[in-house]
Enzyme design. Structure first.
Site, PDB file in Angstrom:
ATOM      1  CE1 TYR A   1      -8.728 -14.427  -4.901  1.00 26.32           C
ATOM      2  CE2 TYR A   1     -11.268 -14.082  -5.228  1.00 26.32           C
ATOM      3  CZ  TYR A   1      -9.769 -14.616  -5.880  1.00 26.32           C
ATOM      4  OH  TYR A   1      -9.681 -14.948  -7.169  1.00 26.32           O
ATOM      5  N   GLY A   2      -9.418 -12.519   1.328  1.00 27.52           N
ATOM      6  CA  GLY A   2     -10.239 -11.856   2.666  1.00 27.52           C
ATOM      7  C   GLY A   2      -9.894 -10.560   2.910  1.00 27.52           C
TER       8      GLY A   2
ATOM      9  CG  ASP B   1     -13.241 -20.574  -2.449  1.00 23.43           C
ATOM     10  OD1 ASP B   1     -13.667 -19.394  -1.950  1.00 23.43           O
ATOM     11  OD2 ASP B   1     -12.400 -21.094  -1.688  1.00 23.43           O
ATOM     12  CB  SER B   2     -10.104 -17.245  -2.658  1.00 24.50           C
ATOM     13  OG  SER B   2     -10.632 -17.752  -1.602  1.00 24.50           O
TER      14      SER B   2
ATOM     15  CB  CYS C   1     -15.101 -17.712   5.740  1.00 28.46           C
ATOM     16  SG  CYS C   1     -13.502 -18.165   4.506  1.00 28.46           S
ATOM     17  CB  THR C   2     -16.643 -21.554   1.426  1.00 30.65           C
ATOM     18  OG1 THR C   2     -15.668 -20.981   0.752  1.00 30.65           O
ATOM     19  CG2 THR C   2     -17.779 -20.939   0.944  1.00 30.65           C
ATOM     20  CG  HIS C   3     -10.921 -21.034   3.306  1.00 28.35           C
ATOM     21  ND1 HIS C   3     -11.490 -20.387   1.934  1.00 28.35           N
ATOM     22  CD2 HIS C   3      -9.747 -21.597   2.765  1.00 28.35           C
ATOM     23  CE1 HIS C   3     -10.528 -20.364   1.254  1.00 28.35           C
ATOM     24  NE2 HIS C   3      -9.674 -20.845   1.472  1.00 28.35           N
TER      25      HIS C   3
ATOM     26  CB  CYS D   1     -15.842 -17.391  -2.628  1.00 22.91           C
ATOM     27  SG  CYS D   1     -14.500 -16.178  -1.854  1.00 22.91           S
ATOM     28  CG  ASN D   2     -19.176 -16.747   2.500  1.00 29.27           C
ATOM     29  OD1 ASN D   2     -20.402 -16.387   2.971  1.00 29.27           O
ATOM     30  ND2 ASN D   2     -18.753 -17.823   2.652  1.00 29.27           N
ATOM     31  CB  THR D   3     -14.215 -12.857   0.371  1.00 26.47           C
ATOM     32  OG1 THR D   3     -14.053 -13.566   1.357  1.00 26.47           O
ATOM     33  CG2 THR D   3     -13.644 -11.399   0.403  1.00 26.47           C
TER      34      THR D   3
ATOM     35  CD  GLU E   1      -6.034 -21.597  -0.085  1.00 24.88           C
ATOM     36  OE1 GLU E   1      -5.888 -22.034  -1.293  1.00 24.88           O
ATOM     37  OE2 GLU E   1      -7.515 -21.793   0.397  1.00 24.88           O
TER      38      GLU E   1
HETATM   39  N1  DGL Z   1     -13.352 -19.069   1.146  1.00 28.05           N
HETATM   40  C1  DGL Z   1     -13.470 -17.457   0.823  1.00 28.05           C
HETATM   41  C2  DGL Z   1     -14.870 -17.065   1.800  1.00 28.05           C
HETATM   42  O1  DGL Z   1     -15.781 -17.803   1.673  1.00 28.05           O
HETATM   43  C3  DGL Z   1     -12.491 -16.689   0.956  1.00 28.05           C
HETATM   44  C4  DGL Z   1     -11.271 -16.733   1.830  1.00 28.05           C
HETATM   45  C5  DGL Z   1     -10.348 -16.002   1.506  1.00 28.05           C
HETATM   46  O2  DGL Z   1      -9.633 -16.229   0.425  1.00 28.05           O
HETATM   47  O3  DGL Z   1      -9.823 -15.172   2.302  1.00 28.05           O
HETATM   48  O4  DGL Z   1     -15.019 -16.015   2.356  1.00 28.05           O
END
Ligand code: DGL
Length: 289
Positions: free
Chosen positions: A49-50, A17-18, A199-201, A80-82, A165
């Protein structure tokens, strides 16, 4: 032409993940598949990363995947979805044929899309995710491939991942953004009865999200769907399952300072975490194409 030498012995399942968000997936993987070894890599130094460009997200994700392959992983989950939205297809189609055709990289969007068909009654679904994921339209495409009758509406929440984060999980400022973004999504389509946290966050913000979501709306954090999809995948691919070691361990790598990572990660995982700092840039162009 390839200059990367990859180890052939079985190894852990890589989870990338990011930053910290992938830990919400890792937790569910370890709950459902505790027998396997996992190697978690958070690119915290370059998160979030978004809002980054397609090219950068692809480059960063490719570096991470290459690193995990070089450190024994045969199977890597982009938690990580992104990265799944922006880099997975290129990695599968361009990089794997050069790096190693027997290794696999799986994303999180498809398994999440699969689960919504049985949940939504109104057939109106909302997605909350990063700008990168929303702008890619990946969820709309995946969901409509499987369920053409479902209407999908997305809304980008550019503040949420940076707040997570930075571990700002329950203060007034965070609540302001959570409430505002949920409202903006619901304003786009009042018939939404299911919201995917794409988003996994975001599961880290679940208490605030639950507080502001309309009562009749179901929220889907992805972790357990990804875990059951991986279980199914390993069952259907016994050859890959044999390449994943199973002594129940988990190691953590971060591109940030490892002490900072450990402090936050243990709060996500609810147990002590001891990570190792790594640099990813040297893996930038591992192959000559
Ligand atoms: N956790 C990530 C996701 O699922 C990315 C969040 C990020 O880095 O912006 O998209």
């Amino acid at each position: 032409m390839a200059v990367v030498k990859l180890p052939n012995t079985p190894g852990p399942i890589g989870v990338f993940d990011s930053g910290y968000g992938g830990l919400t997936v890792l937790r569910e993987l370890r709950r459902l598949l505790p027998q396997y070894d996992y190697l978690y890599l958070g690119d915290n130094a370059r998160a979030p990363y978004g809002s980054r460009s397609f090219e950068l997200i692809y480059q960063y994700t490719r570096e991470a995947v290459t690193y995990l392959f070089q450190h024994g992983c045969h199977l890597v989950i982009l938690a990580c979805n992104t990265a799944s939205a922006k880099a997975l297809r290129n990695i599968q189609q361009k990089d794997l044929p050069v790096l190693d055709t027997s290794r696999r990289v799986l994303g999180v969007i498809r398994p999440t899309a699969e689960c919504v068909g049985n949940i939504s009654r109104t057939r109106h679904i909302g997605i909350l995710a990063t700008a990168g994921t929303i702008n890619s339209n990946s969820y709309n495409l995946e969901i409509n491939k499987l369920y053409p009758d479902i209407h999908v509406e997305g809304h980008a929440c550019p503040m949420w991942a940076p707040l997570v984060e930075n571990f700002e999980l329950d203060n007034e400022g965070t609540e302001y953004f959570v409430q505002k973004d949920i409202q903006l999504l619901m304003d786009k389509d009042k018939d939404i009865d299911t919201i995917i946290l794409g988003c996994t966050h975001y599961p880290l913000l679940l208490p605030l999200i639950q507080k502001h979501i309309p009562k009749n709306v179901t929220v889907i954090p992805q972790g357990r769907y990804i875990a059951s999809s991986l279980k199914d995948y390993l069952f259907r691919h016994p050859d890959m399952a044999k390449k994943c070691t199973s002594t129940g361990t988990c190691r953590y790598l971060t591109t940030e300072n490892n002490i900072i990572f450990d402090r936050s990660a243990c709060r996500f995982m609810q147990h002590d975490v001891q990570s190792q700092h790594i640099e990813l840039t040297e893996y930038n162009m591992p192959c000559e194409y």
